[in-house]
Design a protein around this motif. Structure first.
Motif, PDB file in Angstrom:
ATOM      1  N   GLY A 107      11.818  -9.445  -3.145  1.00 12.57           N
ATOM      2  CA  GLY A 107      10.544 -10.090  -3.407  1.00 12.57           C
ATOM      3  C   GLY A 107      10.186 -10.084  -4.871  1.00 12.57           C
ATOM      4  O   GLY A 107      10.987  -9.730  -5.739  1.00 12.57           O
ATOM      5  N   ASP A 108       8.958 -10.490  -5.127  1.00  9.07           N
ATOM      6  CA  ASP A 108       8.428 -10.581  -6.483  1.00  9.07           C
ATOM      7  C   ASP A 108       7.373  -9.509  -6.688  1.00  9.07           C
ATOM      8  O   ASP A 108       6.525  -9.278  -5.812  1.00  9.07           O
ATOM      9  CB  ASP A 108       7.813 -11.964  -6.717  1.00  9.07           C
ATOM     10  CG  ASP A 108       8.827 -13.084  -6.521  1.00  9.07           C
ATOM     11  OD1 ASP A 108       9.943 -12.948  -7.042  1.00  9.07           O
ATOM     12  OD2 ASP A 108       8.502 -14.068  -5.836  1.00  9.07           O
ATOM     13  N   ARG A 118       1.103  -6.230  -7.826  1.00  2.00           N
ATOM     14  CA  ARG A 118       1.067  -7.102  -6.649  1.00  2.00           C
ATOM     15  C   ARG A 118       2.495  -7.298  -6.170  1.00  2.00           C
ATOM     16  O   ARG A 118       3.386  -7.593  -6.971  1.00  2.00           O
ATOM     17  CB  ARG A 118       0.429  -8.456  -6.962  1.00  2.00           C
ATOM     18  CG  ARG A 118      -1.014  -8.394  -7.386  1.00  2.00           C
ATOM     19  CD  ARG A 118      -1.667  -9.773  -7.263  1.00  2.00           C
ATOM     20  NE  ARG A 118      -0.936 -10.812  -7.962  1.00  2.00           N
ATOM     21  CZ  ARG A 118      -1.177 -11.198  -9.212  1.00  2.00           C
ATOM     22  NH1 ARG A 118      -2.127 -10.597  -9.903  1.00  2.00           N
ATOM     23  NH2 ARG A 118      -0.481 -12.176  -9.764  1.00  2.00           N
ATOM     24  N   ILE A 119       2.725  -7.148  -4.876  1.00  2.00           N
ATOM     25  CA  ILE A 119       4.062  -7.252  -4.291  1.00  2.00           C
ATOM     26  C   ILE A 119       4.048  -8.337  -3.223  1.00  2.00           C
ATOM     27  O   ILE A 119       3.159  -8.366  -2.365  1.00  2.00           O
ATOM     28  CB  ILE A 119       4.498  -5.912  -3.681  1.00  2.00           C
ATOM     29  CG1 ILE A 119       4.481  -4.802  -4.745  1.00  2.00           C
ATOM     30  CG2 ILE A 119       5.882  -6.027  -3.062  1.00  2.00           C
ATOM     31  CD1 ILE A 119       4.660  -3.406  -4.176  1.00  2.00           C
ATOM     32  N   ASP A 120       5.028  -9.215  -3.286  1.00  2.00           N
ATOM     33  CA  ASP A 120       5.201 -10.261  -2.277  1.00  2.00           C
ATOM     34  C   ASP A 120       6.666 -10.228  -1.849  1.00  2.00           C
ATOM     35  O   ASP A 120       7.545 -10.638  -2.603  1.00  2.00           O
ATOM     36  CB  ASP A 120       4.824 -11.626  -2.859  1.00  2.00           C
ATOM     37  CG  ASP A 120       4.807 -12.722  -1.810  1.00  2.00           C
ATOM     38  OD1 ASP A 120       5.193 -12.443  -0.655  1.00  2.00           O
ATOM     39  OD2 ASP A 120       4.411 -13.854  -2.129  1.00  2.00           O
ATOM     40  N   ARG A 122       9.931 -10.054   1.417  1.00  2.00           N
ATOM     41  CA  ARG A 122      10.417 -10.522   2.708  1.00  2.00           C
ATOM     42  C   ARG A 122      11.800  -9.883   2.912  1.00  2.00           C
ATOM     43  O   ARG A 122      12.405  -9.410   1.946  1.00  2.00           O
ATOM     44  CB  ARG A 122      10.525 -12.049   2.742  1.00  2.00           C
ATOM     45  CG  ARG A 122      11.509 -12.628   1.728  1.00  2.00           C
ATOM     46  CD  ARG A 122      11.090 -13.966   1.214  1.00  2.00           C
ATOM     47  NE  ARG A 122       9.904 -13.884   0.406  1.00  2.00           N
ATOM     48  CZ  ARG A 122       9.906 -13.592  -0.898  1.00  2.00           C
ATOM     49  NH1 ARG A 122      11.044 -13.310  -1.516  1.00  2.00           N
ATOM     50  NH2 ARG A 122       8.791 -13.529  -1.568  1.00  2.00           N
ATOM     51  N   ARG A 150       6.757 -11.960   5.796  1.00  2.00           N
ATOM     52  CA  ARG A 150       6.000 -11.801   4.555  1.00  2.00           C
ATOM     53  C   ARG A 150       5.375 -10.408   4.526  1.00  2.00           C
ATOM     54  O   ARG A 150       5.034  -9.844   5.557  1.00  2.00           O
ATOM     55  CB  ARG A 150       4.903 -12.864   4.425  1.00  2.00           C
ATOM     56  CG  ARG A 150       3.773 -12.741   5.422  1.00  2.00           C
ATOM     57  CD  ARG A 150       2.654 -13.746   5.151  1.00  2.00           C
ATOM     58  NE  ARG A 150       1.539 -13.561   6.048  1.00  2.00           N
ATOM     59  CZ  ARG A 150       1.434 -14.106   7.245  1.00  2.00           C
ATOM     60  NH1 ARG A 150       2.390 -14.888   7.693  1.00  2.00           N
ATOM     61  NH2 ARG A 150       0.376 -13.873   8.001  1.00  2.00           N
ATOM     62  N   GLN A 152       2.617  -8.659   1.722  1.00  2.00           N
ATOM     63  CA  GLN A 152       1.845  -8.782   0.487  1.00  2.00           C
ATOM     64  C   GLN A 152       1.000  -7.528   0.307  1.00  2.00           C
ATOM     65  O   GLN A 152       0.156  -7.216   1.157  1.00  2.00           O
ATOM     66  CB  GLN A 152       0.962 -10.035   0.534  1.00  2.00           C
ATOM     67  CG  GLN A 152       1.766 -11.321   0.665  1.00  2.00           C
ATOM     68  CD  GLN A 152       0.908 -12.524   0.987  1.00  2.00           C
ATOM     69  OE1 GLN A 152      -0.091 -12.437   1.680  1.00  2.00           O
ATOM     70  NE2 GLN A 152       1.310 -13.676   0.470  1.00  2.00           N
ATOM     71  N   SER A 154      -1.195  -5.031  -2.574  1.00  2.00           N
ATOM     72  CA  SER A 154      -1.865  -4.915  -3.875  1.00  2.00           C
ATOM     73  C   SER A 154      -2.208  -3.450  -4.120  1.00  2.00           C
ATOM     74  O   SER A 154      -2.805  -2.788  -3.258  1.00  2.00           O
ATOM     75  CB  SER A 154      -3.137  -5.770  -3.900  1.00  2.00           C
ATOM     76  OG  SER A 154      -3.823  -5.619  -5.128  1.00  2.00           O
ATOM     77  N   ARG A 164      -1.028  -7.048   3.682  1.00  2.00           N
ATOM     78  CA  ARG A 164      -0.968  -8.042   4.747  1.00  2.00           C
ATOM     79  C   ARG A 164       0.490  -8.413   4.981  1.00  2.00           C
ATOM     80  O   ARG A 164       1.279  -8.436   4.040  1.00  2.00           O
ATOM     81  CB  ARG A 164      -1.771  -9.294   4.366  1.00  2.00           C
ATOM     82  CG  ARG A 164      -3.254  -9.033   4.166  1.00  2.00           C
ATOM     83  CD  ARG A 164      -3.999 -10.292   3.808  1.00  2.00           C
ATOM     84  NE  ARG A 164      -5.413 -10.029   3.595  1.00  2.00           N
ATOM     85  CZ  ARG A 164      -6.316 -10.956   3.286  1.00  2.00           C
ATOM     86  NH1 ARG A 164      -5.923 -12.233   3.148  1.00  2.00           N
ATOM     87  NH2 ARG A 164      -7.571 -10.627   3.115  1.00  2.00           N
ATOM     88  N   GLY A 165       0.832  -8.710   6.230  1.00  2.00           N
ATOM     89  CA  GLY A 165       2.215  -9.062   6.492  1.00  2.00           C
ATOM     90  C   GLY A 165       2.427  -9.495   7.922  1.00  2.00           C
ATOM     91  O   GLY A 165       1.546  -9.385   8.785  1.00  2.00           O
TER      92      GLY A 165
END
Length: 264
Positions: A107-108, A118-120, A122, A150, A152, A154, A164-165
């Motif tokens: 992820g990013d 912030r993490i996004d 998969r 996903r 996400q 913070s 959230r995911g």
């Protein structure tokens, strides 16, 4: 007719500008080509890792590199790639991947000033790969892979701000301990939804394409964890239960500190 005086091509202001730009280029090159292993050798004494985690090798450059870790005696490979800084948000974006023998999460990550991330992400988790840890904790063993569509998250220096995911499991055989014996059942495709609470996060487990919970777990910011299992989960497992209970009734509940010293 008067002639205008000739101006020197290199004036003091222009010279200072050239020096400043040269320093920027030099610093960028140093950061880009700095050996990651050399840097880790110097900062590692100042970093405290969990006892089950150790860094075996770091290779590449600070800008793009890889690290080989041992996590609970399991080899794990981490790779990263930095992107140019975002001066508007005072942050640094990077792409990260974490791989074991049969699982991968990528992820990013956006690191921003001051002390925020912030993490996004998969990925795919091969559950049988973690059989020893699951059995040691008395949990249920799933066959196959859990797909993280996903995730996400913070974070700030104050801790977790939001999470959230969505994850999916295609269904199959599930085994779990019951006293001195092991029980098993075949479950349909299931999903897990991670969301924010007012003072923590919640994970709801349900049959795919439904919103009716079969189980849920919540963790509050004071370190307390609560797990609830509904009659609906018992029905999905094909186990007998009192007919007086409705599918949405809670049949099992436990509340305890997530870590020693949590809660009151």
């Amino acid at each position: 007719m008067t002639e205008s005086p000739e101006r020197a091509f290199v004036r003091p202001g222009k010279l200072l500008l050239f020096i400043f730009l040269g320093l920027l280029v030099y610093l960028a090159a140093v950061v880009m080509w700095m050996p990651a292993g050399w840097l880790w050798a110097r900062v590692s004494p100042m970093i405290s890792l969990p006892p089950q985690v150790s860094v075996q090798q770091v290779s590449g450059r600070l800008w793009q590199g890889a690290a080989r870790l041992s996590v609970g005696r399991r080899p794990v490979r981490v790779t990263w790639l930095l992107s140019p800084p975002d001066f508007g948000e005072l942050g640094l974006p990077l792409a990260v991947s974490i791989e074991s023998s049969r699982s991968r999460v990528a992820g990013d990550v956006f690191l921003s000033w001051p002390l925020a991330a912030r993490i996004d992400a998969r990925g795919t988790i091969h559950v049988p790969e973690f059989a020893d840890e699951i059995r040691a904790s008395g949990g249920a063993m799933l066959e196959g892979d859990v797909v993280i569509d996903r995730l996400q998250v913070s974070l700030t220096d104050a801790g977790l701000q939001s999470a959230r995911g969505l994850g999916r499991w295609p269904g199959g055989n599930v085994t779990w301990p019951m006293g001195d014996q092991m029980q098993n059942a075949t479950f349909p495709p299931m999903q897990g939804t991670l969301s924010d609470l007012r003072n923590g996060v919640s994970l709801v487990i349900s049959e795919q394409d439904t919103s009716d919970p079969a189980a849920d777990a919540s963790v509050t910011l004071d370190g307390m964890m609560e797990i609830r299992v509904y009659r609906r989960m018992i029905d999905l497992a094909g186990q007998a239960w009192s007919s007086a209970a409705a599918p949405g009734d809670v049949v099992f509940r436990v509340r305890q500190p997530l870590v020693s010293g949590g809660g009151r």
